[in-house]
Design an enzyme around this catalytic site. Sequence first.
Site, mmCIF file in Angstrom:
data_model
loop_
_atom_site.group_PDB
_atom_site.id
_atom_site.type_symbol
_atom_site.label_atom_id
_atom_site.label_comp_id
_atom_site.label_asym_id
_atom_site.label_seq_id
_atom_site.Cartn_x
_atom_site.Cartn_y
_atom_site.Cartn_z
ATOM 1 C CG HIS A 14 -2.914 29.677 40.119
ATOM 2 N ND1 HIS A 14 -2.750 30.128 41.424
ATOM 3 C CD2 HIS A 14 -4.219 29.333 40.003
ATOM 4 C CE1 HIS A 14 -3.910 30.062 42.048
ATOM 5 N NE2 HIS A 14 -4.823 29.588 41.212
ATOM 6 C CG MET A 34 4.508 29.274 48.807
ATOM 7 S SD MET A 34 3.202 29.128 47.554
ATOM 8 C CE MET A 34 1.761 29.341 48.594
HETATM 9 C C1 GRF Z 1 2.443 23.911 42.577
HETATM 10 O O1 GRF Z 1 1.252 23.212 42.831
HETATM 11 C C2 GRF Z 1 2.133 25.229 41.954
HETATM 12 O O2 GRF Z 1 0.952 25.228 41.209
HETATM 13 C C3 GRF Z 1 2.003 26.151 43.124
HETATM 14 O O3 GRF Z 1 2.924 25.669 44.062
HETATM 15 C C4 GRF Z 1 3.157 24.287 43.859
HETATM 16 C C5 GRF Z 1 4.627 24.066 43.785
HETATM 17 O O4 GRF Z 1 4.994 22.717 43.893
HETATM 18 N N1 GRF Z 1 2.242 27.505 42.713
HETATM 19 P P1 GRF Z 1 6.502 22.276 43.752
HETATM 20 O O5 GRF Z 1 7.317 22.984 44.826
HETATM 21 O O6 GRF Z 1 6.963 22.651 42.369
HETATM 22 O O7 GRF Z 1 6.512 20.814 43.964
#
Ligand code: GRF
Length: 201
Positions: free
Chosen positions: A109, A90
């Site tokens: 995404h 993030m």
């Molecule tokens: C996913 O929904 C992805 O699309 C977004 O962040 C989320 C990550 O989920 N970029 P995780 O940590 O892999 O469970």
Amino acid sequence: MMNIAVLASGRGTNLQAIIDAVKTGKIKAGISLVISDHKDAGALEKARLAGIKAIYINPKDFPSRESFDKQIINYLEKYNIKLIVLAGFMRLISPYFVSKYRNCIMNIHPSLLPSFKGTRGIKDARDYGVKVTGPTVHFVTEDLDAGPIILQKPVVIEHGDTIEILEGKIHKAEHEIYPEAVRLFVEGKLKIEGRAVKINE
Ligand code: GRF
């Protein structure tokens, strides 16, 4: 064998899908490192359980985005990393980082890009009222969520889908296309032409 690093801030379910694909031999590469900007990220725990080196880097220890990224790059160089997989990371990647690893950084995404960029891709698509959404795997460029598209998977928004149901469907689709995109990269099957990615299977 190619060395991969995964950068993640959260639960790490996409990381787990990629770990599983390495274990079963679908992806013929090794995950050498998992790096997180959150000490308590589930992703770090999943990495440790899989016997992968898990590194927490505290952004507060660095005066700028670039100096934080340089610390990440130190690790990437030390481990001879050739592919960087952002899986729920993030933070914005600095232009310095992007240019150093051009076309070697992937992101996932949760909407069909170029629609619904940004941090609320699932909710924004639902609120807009589109009938089809779904995840996109793309290469990372200097512009947010705008790099060449590698794979997408449509997810139909059905009448009565709550946000939780929709999130579940999208995550399931993510766990299918992300390991597949990594496999294609590792096998040298992705060619970037302009802003399009050609898949040579
Ligand atoms: C996913 O929904 C992805 O699309 C977004 O962040 C989320 C990550 O989920 N970029 P995780 O940590 O892999 O469970």
